[in-house]
Design an enzyme around this catalytic site. Structure first.
Site: not given
Length: 230
Positions: A38, A118
């Protein structure tokens, strides 16, 4: 063979982290070395004296292999907000080169690197200019799996996301429909998108408990076989 890819979403809260974690477990069970990644996470969770970030903690709680913490993330910001704004609040700026170099490093160490976006594709990464997650994905050279909802509104959101990915010449490995509950509306939404896009698809049911993620058995394993041949 493509063994590294992005999990991106049509919007925020569509289940990118859950899908990333499921893919991680699937390939781990095949004996591969896997890391989720991430690049930017926001929104620290505080529980008494314990502080953590939900996305990377979720990976760790469901992984069948020990995950290296510094391989999971490049930027973490406390405010639960768009990356550019959360970074600005801390007086920092997200640098594309840092993320791209991190991805290259991970690709040399793992069989599968699963990068999670995101929000949606046009979530901005810096305060000034027009640098969005979409541009980062393009620069990485990796294909994407698009996570979509199954409920009302998903046709428009999904088709728009696919259209912009095609405009940017970003390979689309397939669409994952998340949190399916079996209604006729959902079935029609899915079939409509499949007919209009002709993309491989995978349907993940809505979990009553997140722990069910460990036991899910999906019928369409061909989706994964196609993935590594994109």
């Amino acid at each position: 063979m493509t063994q590294h890819f992005w999990i991106v979403g049509t919007d925020t809260d569509v289940g990118k982290t859950l899908v990333t974690t499921y893919f991680m477990r699937y390939f781990q069970e095949k004996g591969a070395s896997v890391t989720p990644y991430k690049p930017v996470q926001t929104g620290i969770i505080v529980e008494g004296s314990n502080q953590y970030y939900g996305d990377t903690a979720f990976y760790q709680s469901f992984s069948e292999q020990t995950l290296v913490e510094e391989h999971l993330n490049s930027y973490s910001f406390k405010e639960p907000a768009s990356p550019h704004y959360a970074a600005m609040l801390e007086g920092k700026e997200i640098q594309e080169e840092v993320i791209l170099q991190h991805i290259q490093q991970l690709k040399s160490e793992y069989d599968y690197v699963i990068c999670e976006g995101a929000g949606g594709l046009y979530v901005p990464l810096i305060e000034q200019g027009h640098y969005h997650f979409l541009h980062l994905i393009k620069q990485s050279g990796l294909p994407v799996i698009l996570v979509a909802r199954t409920k009302l509104g998903t046709i428009n959101h999904t088709l728009l996301s696919i259209e912009v990915l095609k405009m940017k010449d970003i390979p689309i490995a397939g669409v994952v429909f998340n949190a399916f509950e079996g209604t006729e509306l959902e079935k029609n939404n899915i079939s409509t998108i499949e007919q209009m896009t002709r993309l491989p698809s995978l349907v993940i049911p809505k979990f009553k408990n997140l722990s069910d993620l460990k036991n899910i058995q999906l019928e369409n394993t061909q989706f994964f076989e196609r993935l590594v041949s994109v």
